[in-house]
Design a protein around this motif. Structure first.
Motif, short mmCIF file in Angstrom:
data_model
loop_
_atom_site.label_atom_id
_atom_site.label_comp_id
_atom_site.label_asym_id
_atom_site.label_seq_id
_atom_site.Cartn_x
_atom_site.Cartn_y
_atom_site.Cartn_z
N TRP A 175 2.12 -5.42 -11.34
CA TRP A 175 1.55 -5.27 -10.01
C TRP A 175 0.03 -5.03 -10.04
O TRP A 175 -0.62 -5.02 -9.00
CB TRP A 175 2.25 -4.17 -9.22
CG TRP A 175 2.38 -2.83 -9.90
CD1 TRP A 175 3.43 -2.40 -10.65
CD2 TRP A 175 1.42 -1.77 -9.89
NE1 TRP A 175 3.18 -1.14 -11.11
CE2 TRP A 175 1.97 -0.72 -10.65
CE3 TRP A 175 0.17 -1.60 -9.32
CZ2 TRP A 175 1.31 0.48 -10.86
CZ3 TRP A 175 -0.49 -0.40 -9.52
CH2 TRP A 175 0.08 0.62 -10.29
N CYS A 176 -0.55 -4.84 -11.23
CA CYS A 176 -2.00 -4.67 -11.36
C CYS A 176 -2.48 -5.28 -12.68
O CYS A 176 -2.88 -4.57 -13.60
CB CYS A 176 -2.36 -3.19 -11.27
SG CYS A 176 -4.12 -2.91 -11.03
N ALA B 13 -3.81 -1.93 -5.39
CA ALA B 13 -2.54 -2.42 -5.94
C ALA B 13 -1.48 -1.32 -5.90
O ALA B 13 -0.32 -1.58 -5.57
CB ALA B 13 -2.73 -2.92 -7.37
N THR C 118 -0.33 -0.89 -2.30
CA THR C 118 0.55 -2.00 -1.94
C THR C 118 1.92 -1.81 -2.56
O THR C 118 2.95 -2.07 -1.92
CB THR C 118 -0.07 -3.33 -2.39
OG1 THR C 118 -1.34 -3.49 -1.73
CG2 THR C 118 0.82 -4.51 -2.04
N GLN C 119 1.96 -1.33 -3.78
CA GLN C 119 3.22 -1.12 -4.50
C GLN C 119 4.10 -0.09 -3.79
O GLN C 119 5.33 -0.21 -3.80
CB GLN C 119 2.94 -0.69 -5.93
CG GLN C 119 4.14 -0.70 -6.84
CD GLN C 119 4.65 -2.11 -7.12
OE1 GLN C 119 3.98 -3.12 -6.88
NE2 GLN C 119 5.86 -2.19 -7.62
#
Length: 174
Positions: free
Chosen positions: A58-59, A136, A139-140
């Motif tokens: 995710w990043c 990120a 958002t996660q």
């Protein structure tokens, strides 16, 4: 014709010299800190903070990192590594429960050894990596529009500490 060639060469040498000189007077260590307040609980955020050494999917823009210190669930100190595995800086992540959510601050100290790189980077905010990580992370946990704030660049006491650490790291060798 020869005068033009010499003039162009002199201009190139002057620009390169100005970049190097500007970098030599710029601080070697750059400190930037950012913070975010998430609605998600610390129990939901902490496991994500523990994933950063593995460069989570995710990043993907995170550099390689190694754990220096951990005091769950409030503190993680990580060493940033370049592609060759050399230390380029540190992150300090401090988290706390705030209003039922999570308050997270990330402080990044980066040591720039190349004087040209120091000069060029002195014109930017220096928070792009931390901002990207915090966006990120938000958002996660389902909060993509969270506000990121608290920028601090080169505070005098922290800058001096970061400069001393950078000098000590240089004298210790690779």
């Amino acid at each position: 014709m020869m005068n033009w060639i010499l003039l162009v060469m002199a201009a190139v040498v002057a620009v390169v010299g100005a970049l190097v000189l500007g970098g030599l007077v710029s601080p070697r260590a750059r400190l930037a800190s950012r913070e975010v307040r998430l609605r998600a609980s610390l129990d939901a955020v902490w496991p994500l903070l523990c994933m950063v050494e593995q460069t989570p999917a995710w990043c993907p823009d995170l550099p390689n990192m190694t754990l220096l210190e951990e005091a769950p669930p409030q503190l993680r100190r990580l060493r940033l590594l370049d592609d060759a595995g050399d230390a380029i800086g540190e992150w300090t992540l401090v988290s706390s429960v705030r209003d039922g959510g999570t308050q997270l601050s990330v402080a990044e100290v980066v040591v720039l050894r190349n004087p040209v790189q120091r000069f060029v980077r002195s014109f930017g905010s220096g928070t792009a990596r931390v901002d990207g990580f915090l966006r990120a992370l938000a958002t996660q946990v389902g909060e993509p529009d969270v506000a990121i704030g608290g920028i601090t660049m080169h505070p005098s006491g922290e800058q001096a500490r970061a400069q001393r650490e950078a000098t000590a790291a240089d004298s210790a060798g690779p």
